[in-house]
Write a protein that holds these residues in place. Structure first.
Motif, PDB file in Angstrom:
ATOM      1  N   VAL A 122     -30.699  44.593  26.005  1.00 33.95           N
ATOM      2  CA  VAL A 122     -31.708  43.697  25.737  1.00 33.95           C
ATOM      3  C   VAL A 122     -32.224  43.520  24.333  1.00 33.95           C
ATOM      4  O   VAL A 122     -32.182  44.780  23.744  1.00 33.95           O
ATOM      5  N   LYS A 123     -32.804  42.363  23.939  1.00 34.20           N
ATOM      6  CA  LYS A 123     -33.257  42.317  22.608  1.00 34.20           C
ATOM      7  C   LYS A 123     -34.308  43.482  22.279  1.00 34.20           C
ATOM      8  O   LYS A 123     -35.469  43.513  23.153  1.00 34.20           O
ATOM      9  N   THR A 124     -34.345  43.939  21.225  1.00 36.38           N
ATOM     10  CA  THR A 124     -35.327  45.218  20.965  1.00 36.38           C
ATOM     11  C   THR A 124     -35.689  45.107  19.418  1.00 36.38           C
ATOM     12  O   THR A 124     -35.070  44.615  18.488  1.00 36.38           O
ATOM     13  N   ARG A 154     -27.100  45.032  20.784  1.00 35.32           N
ATOM     14  CA  ARG A 154     -25.831  45.754  20.657  1.00 35.32           C
ATOM     15  C   ARG A 154     -24.863  45.275  21.772  1.00 35.32           C
ATOM     16  O   ARG A 154     -25.394  45.137  22.863  1.00 35.32           O
ATOM     17  N   ILE A 155     -23.810  45.148  21.398  1.00 38.33           N
ATOM     18  CA  ILE A 155     -22.769  44.748  22.038  1.00 38.33           C
ATOM     19  C   ILE A 155     -21.861  45.931  21.851  1.00 38.33           C
ATOM     20  O   ILE A 155     -21.239  46.439  20.954  1.00 38.33           O
ATOM     21  N   SER A 156     -21.565  46.306  23.094  1.00 45.77           N
ATOM     22  CA  SER A 156     -20.528  47.548  23.461  1.00 45.77           C
ATOM     23  C   SER A 156     -20.146  47.722  24.760  1.00 45.77           C
ATOM     24  O   SER A 156     -20.808  47.018  25.831  1.00 45.77           O
ATOM     25  N   ASP A 157     -19.609  48.512  25.313  1.00 49.36           N
ATOM     26  CA  ASP A 157     -19.083  48.679  26.755  1.00 49.36           C
ATOM     27  C   ASP A 157     -20.157  49.490  27.329  1.00 49.36           C
ATOM     28  O   ASP A 157     -20.261  49.420  28.746  1.00 49.36           O
ATOM     29  N   ASN A 158     -21.167  50.169  26.707  1.00 53.55           N
ATOM     30  CA  ASN A 158     -22.155  50.748  26.996  1.00 53.55           C
ATOM     31  C   ASN A 158     -23.445  50.198  26.378  1.00 53.55           C
ATOM     32  O   ASN A 158     -23.986  51.324  25.630  1.00 53.55           O
ATOM     33  N   GLU A 170     -18.889  56.602  18.373  1.00 56.06           N
ATOM     34  CA  GLU A 170     -18.277  55.388  18.061  1.00 56.06           C
ATOM     35  C   GLU A 170     -18.786  54.725  16.784  1.00 56.06           C
ATOM     36  O   GLU A 170     -19.963  55.168  16.254  1.00 56.06           O
ATOM     37  N   PRO A 171     -17.855  54.076  16.112  1.00 65.72           N
ATOM     38  CA  PRO A 171     -18.299  53.654  14.735  1.00 65.72           C
ATOM     39  C   PRO A 171     -19.365  52.454  15.070  1.00 65.72           C
ATOM     40  O   PRO A 171     -19.319  51.920  16.131  1.00 65.72           O
ATOM     41  N   GLU A 172     -20.018  52.084  14.277  1.00 64.29           N
ATOM     42  CA  GLU A 172     -21.155  50.995  14.254  1.00 64.29           C
ATOM     43  C   GLU A 172     -21.084  49.894  13.238  1.00 64.29           C
ATOM     44  O   GLU A 172     -20.769  50.399  11.819  1.00 64.29           O
ATOM     45  N   THR A 173     -21.076  48.816  13.485  1.00 65.14           N
ATOM     46  CA  THR A 173     -20.939  47.778  12.581  1.00 65.14           C
ATOM     47  C   THR A 173     -22.207  46.825  12.834  1.00 65.14           C
ATOM     48  O   THR A 173     -22.574  46.672  13.815  1.00 65.14           O
ATOM     49  N   LEU A 174     -22.856  46.385  11.647  1.00 65.04           N
ATOM     50  CA  LEU A 174     -23.992  45.704  11.581  1.00 65.04           C
ATOM     51  C   LEU A 174     -23.690  44.348  11.096  1.00 65.04           C
ATOM     52  O   LEU A 174     -23.020  43.941   9.929  1.00 65.04           O
ATOM     53  N   TYR A 175     -24.080  43.280  12.079  1.00 65.93           N
ATOM     54  CA  TYR A 175     -24.065  41.820  11.509  1.00 65.93           C
ATOM     55  C   TYR A 175     -25.427  41.381  11.481  1.00 65.93           C
ATOM     56  O   TYR A 175     -26.289  41.373  12.320  1.00 65.93           O
ATOM     57  N   THR A 176     -25.699  40.560  10.322  1.00 68.12           N
ATOM     58  CA  THR A 176     -27.009  39.929  10.063  1.00 68.12           C
ATOM     59  C   THR A 176     -26.842  38.397   9.696  1.00 68.12           C
ATOM     60  O   THR A 176     -25.732  37.988   9.276  1.00 68.12           O
ATOM     61  N   GLY A 177     -27.927  37.832   9.939  1.00 70.96           N
ATOM     62  CA  GLY A 177     -28.014  36.373   9.759  1.00 70.96           C
ATOM     63  C   GLY A 177     -29.476  35.977   9.325  1.00 70.96           C
ATOM     64  O   GLY A 177     -30.436  36.818   9.242  1.00 70.96           O
ATOM     65  N   GLN A 219     -16.146  50.320  19.577  1.00 71.61           N
ATOM     66  CA  GLN A 219     -17.229  50.323  18.644  1.00 71.61           C
ATOM     67  C   GLN A 219     -18.575  49.818  19.283  1.00 71.61           C
ATOM     68  O   GLN A 219     -18.734  49.344  20.294  1.00 71.61           O
ATOM     69  N   GLU A 220     -19.805  49.914  18.501  1.00 71.78           N
ATOM     70  CA  GLU A 220     -21.026  49.575  18.740  1.00 71.78           C
ATOM     71  C   GLU A 220     -21.315  48.368  17.745  1.00 71.78           C
ATOM     72  O   GLU A 220     -21.332  48.726  16.352  1.00 71.78           O
ATOM     73  N   LEU A 221     -21.407  47.213  18.135  1.00 69.38           N
ATOM     74  CA  LEU A 221     -21.634  45.954  17.350  1.00 69.38           C
ATOM     75  C   LEU A 221     -23.175  45.812  17.385  1.00 69.38           C
ATOM     76  O   LEU A 221     -23.816  45.369  18.358  1.00 69.38           O
ATOM     77  N   TYR A 222     -23.712  46.055  16.070  1.00 72.23           N
ATOM     78  CA  TYR A 222     -25.135  45.341  16.255  1.00 72.23           C
ATOM     79  C   TYR A 222     -25.388  44.147  15.548  1.00 72.23           C
ATOM     80  O   TYR A 222     -24.766  43.689  14.599  1.00 72.23           O
ATOM     81  N   PHE A 223     -26.324  43.127  16.055  1.00 73.23           N
ATOM     82  CA  PHE A 223     -26.637  41.835  15.670  1.00 73.23           C
ATOM     83  C   PHE A 223     -28.174  41.921  15.246  1.00 73.23           C
ATOM     84  O   PHE A 223     -28.798  41.936  16.356  1.00 73.23           O
ATOM     85  N   ILE A 224     -28.357  41.313  14.185  1.00 75.20           N
ATOM     86  CA  ILE A 224     -29.739  40.754  13.909  1.00 75.20           C
ATOM     87  C   ILE A 224     -29.606  39.306  13.337  1.00 75.20           C
ATOM     88  O   ILE A 224     -29.149  39.056  12.057  1.00 75.20           O
ATOM     89  N   PRO A 225     -29.761  38.463  14.536  1.00 73.44           N
ATOM     90  CA  PRO A 225     -29.454  37.083  14.092  1.00 73.44           C
ATOM     91  C   PRO A 225     -30.268  36.542  12.994  1.00 73.44           C
ATOM     92  O   PRO A 225     -30.038  35.534  12.167  1.00 73.44           O
ATOM     93  N   ILE A 226     -31.780  37.120  12.858  1.00 68.85           N
ATOM     94  CA  ILE A 226     -32.495  36.230  11.801  1.00 68.85           C
ATOM     95  C   ILE A 226     -33.492  37.684  11.229  1.00 68.85           C
ATOM     96  O   ILE A 226     -34.315  38.261  11.728  1.00 68.85           O
ATOM     97  N   VAL A 227     -33.188  37.809   9.889  1.00 71.79           N
ATOM     98  CA  VAL A 227     -33.609  38.939   9.416  1.00 71.79           C
ATOM     99  C   VAL A 227     -34.769  38.513   8.645  1.00 71.79           C
ATOM    100  O   VAL A 227     -35.601  39.235   8.701  1.00 71.79           O
ATOM    101  N   ASN A 228     -34.681  37.292   8.150  1.00 75.38           N
ATOM    102  CA  ASN A 228     -35.858  36.790   7.421  1.00 75.38           C
ATOM    103  C   ASN A 228     -36.748  35.745   8.152  1.00 75.38           C
ATOM    104  O   ASN A 228     -36.334  34.301   8.357  1.00 75.38           O
ATOM    105  N   SER A 229     -37.565  36.269   9.097  1.00 72.23           N
ATOM    106  CA  SER A 229     -38.241  35.312  10.062  1.00 72.23           C
ATOM    107  C   SER A 229     -39.875  35.173   9.840  1.00 72.23           C
ATOM    108  O   SER A 229     -40.553  34.745  10.420  1.00 72.23           O
TER     109      SER A 229
END
Length: 265
Positions: free
Chosen positions: A177-179, A199-203, A211-218, A255-265
Motif C-alpha cells: 500500500v502507498k505509505t 515497495r515491490i517484493s515477494d513479501n 534482502e538488498p534494497e534499491t530505491l527508484y525516484t521520479g 530484492q526489495e524495490l522501493y519507488f517514490i514516483p514523485i519526490v518533489n510535489s
C-alpha cells in the motif's frame, strides 16, 4: 495594526499571482553578431540551455522582463510564438488522442508480442541483469495497464496516487500500500502534500532485513515529469511480468524495490 496586516497579505497575494502568470515568448534574433551574443550573456540570459541556432538566427524563449532588457539594449528580434504556455497546452491537447491511440496499438500489436517472445528480458538479461550492452534494442512489450495521463499525456499528482492504489488492488502479493515516506509519517511538502512510497517484493508488507534494497525516484526536479512516466511504466512492467519472466521473478524474489514516483510535489 489589523489594517497593516491585511495590506501586507494583499501585497503578498498580488506578488504571488503575478509570479504565477509569467508569460514566455519564443523569439528569434536574425544573424546575431558576437557583440550581441556577449550583450545577451551579460544580461544573465541562459544561452546554453534552450537556446537554438538555426537558419532563422538565434532562437530564445524569454519572459516579459527578459525581453524588456533585450529591447532596452537596442537588439532587434521577431516573435515566433507569443504565448508558450498556451502553445504547449494546445499542442498537448491536440496530440494526446493520437498518442493514446498509438499506445493502445502497441499493446495489441502481434508483431510486438512476437518480438518480445524472441528478445525478452528473460532471454537476454537473466545472467547479466541491467548490463546488456548489445547493439540491438530490446523489443519490450508494453504493459497492459500502462496508460497516459491528462496532463499532456503525463500523470497529475492525484492520477499518480490513483495508479499506486490500482497497482495494489491488482497485485497485492508483490506491491505494498502507498505509505507516507516522511521520517515521522506526518511531514508534508511546502504545498501541503504527502510524499508516498511503495515497495515491490515477494513479501511487500514486510521489511526483510536480509534482502538488498534499491530505491527508484521520479520528479526530483520541476518539469521532470517524464521521469515519473518512465517509473510508472517500469513498475507496471515488473508487476505484469512477475511469475512469467524468470529475470523479473528473480529480481522481485531477491530484492526489495522501493519507488517514490514523485519526490518533489
Amino acid at each position: 495594526m489589523q489594517k497593516k496586516l491585511f495590506t501586507f497579505i494583499a501585497l503578498l497575494f498580488f506578488i504571488f499571482s503575478q509570479a504565477q502568470q509569467v508569460n514566455y515568448k519564443r523569439i528569434t534574433i536574425q544573424n546575431p553578431t558576437q557583440r550581441i551574443i556577449q550583450n545577451l550573456a551579460d544580461m544573465g540570459l541562459d544561452l546554453t540551455c534552450g537556446a537554438v541556432i538555426n537558419s532563422q538566427g538565434l532562437q530564445l524563449e524569454l519572459s516579459k522582463e527578459e525581453l524588456k532588457r533585450v529591447k532596452n539594449k537596442g537588439i532587434a528580434y521577431n516573435v515566433l510564438i507569443d504565448d508558450l504556455t498556451k502553445y504547449y497546452a494546445d499542442r498537448a491537447t491536440k496530440n494526446l488522442p493520437n498518442a493514446i491511440q498509438e499506445l493502445e496499438a502497441q499493446k495489441t500489436s502481434l508483431h510486438a508480442k512476437a518480438g518480445f517472445g524472441k528478445t525478452s528480458v528473460s532471454n537476454i538479461l537473466f545472467d547479466n541483469i541491467g548490463q546488456y550492452n548489445g547493439c540491438d534494442e530490446i523489443n519490450w512489450s508494453t504493459p497492459t495497464n500502462f496508460k497516459l495521463g491528462s496532463m499532456g499525456g503525463c500523470f497529475t499528482v492525484s492520477e499518480t496516487l490513483a495508479e499506486l492504489d490500482l497497482m495494489r488492488s491488482l497485485y497485492p502479493n508483490i506491491i505494498s500500500v502507498k505509505t507516507d515516506a516522511s521520517p515521522n509519517n506526518n511531514q508534508t511538502t511546502l504545498e501541503g502534500r504527502t510524499t508516498y512510497y511503495v515497495r515491490i517484493s515477494d513479501n511487500p508488507d514486510i521489511d526483510e532485513a536480509n534482502e538488498p534494497e534499491t530505491l527508484y525516484t521520479g520528479m526530483t526536479h520541476s518539469r521532470e515529469v517524464s521521469s515519473l512516466m518512465n517509473l510508472m511504466y517500469y513498475m507496471w512492467y515488473i508487476l505484469e511480468n512477475y511469475g512469467s519472466d524468470p529475470a523479473i521473478t528473480s529480481l522481485v524474489n531477491n530484492q526489495e524495490l522501493y519507488f517514490i514516483p514523485i519526490v518533489n510535489s
